[in-house]
Design an enzyme around this catalytic site. Sequence first.
Site, PDB file in Angstrom:
ATOM      1  N   GLU A 120       0.844  -1.195   0.000  1.00 33.40           N
ATOM      2  CA  GLU A 120       0.000   0.000   0.000  1.00 33.40           C
ATOM      3  C   GLU A 120       0.882   1.250   0.000  1.00 33.40           C
ATOM      4  O   GLU A 120       1.749   1.407   0.842  1.00 33.40           O
ATOM      5  CB  GLU A 120      -0.917   0.004   1.216  1.00 33.40           C
TER       6      GLU A 120
ATOM      7  N   CYS B 247      -7.409  -1.385   8.510  1.00 34.04           N
ATOM      8  CA  CYS B 247      -6.091  -1.411   7.871  1.00 34.04           C
ATOM      9  C   CYS B 247      -5.672  -0.002   7.481  1.00 34.04           C
ATOM     10  O   CYS B 247      -4.587   0.471   7.837  1.00 34.04           O
ATOM     11  CB  CYS B 247      -6.117  -2.312   6.639  1.00 34.04           C
TER      12      CYS B 247
ATOM     13  N   HIS C  28      -0.812  -5.840   2.477  1.00 37.45           N
ATOM     14  CA  HIS C  28      -2.007  -6.678   2.524  1.00 37.45           C
ATOM     15  C   HIS C  28      -1.662  -8.073   1.998  1.00 37.45           C
ATOM     16  O   HIS C  28      -0.954  -8.203   0.981  1.00 37.45           O
ATOM     17  CB  HIS C  28      -3.127  -6.093   1.650  1.00 37.45           C
TER      18      HIS C  28
END
Length: 211
Positions: free
Chosen positions: A86, A150, A169
């Site tokens: 991410e 998250c 993730h």
Amino acid sequence: SRQLRKAVTFSDSFGPFGEHAVNASWVAVQELKKLGLGRDVDLYVYEVPVEYQAVQSLVPSLWKQYHPQLVVHVGLSGMATTVTLEKCGHNYGYKGLDNCSFCPDSQCCVEGGPECIDSVIDMDSVCKKVAASGLGVAVSMSKDAGRYLCDYTYYTSLYLSRGRSAFVHVPPLDKPYGAEALGRALQAIVQEMLQLLVQAEEKIHCQHAHS
């Protein structure tokens, strides 16, 4: 070799939640703990509950306690089929209830904070290096961590660390990767991230020495 400062790896979620009886992120981080990150890195692993208020108290306390060089959060994505890096965390849009049936009234992480914070880690470089390493695990990138715990945890950590955080993730177990493969992928990813930070710091020190 140069002694690295402490690196802390969190599992962003743990235990069963939603439809997931087993949380692959916690399983993967346990595998990473077994493998370690080499002699020059102190690795600390923590479970972070799927609760907004727990994140608000726990994440700052861990940063204060350890002053790590890097924190890498790891979370489960039921939609993922690759290990996903991410790039950024988002401040607004948190409407989903957590495991305590709670969500922030403001629906944001930090009131008055920027809308989005990017990690200082060059995720493109990490993705390319790990993909070329022959691990047999597909790695991809994302700019949307999901506007749930998250994303909330990631933004909170990025805000506290001025970008010295990362979020990974992982897909559900055996869809398609087992625990060992996920652990090896995390090891390669975190080691590459730490190496990039060391190189950046050495470049800064060199520039200061010649200024």
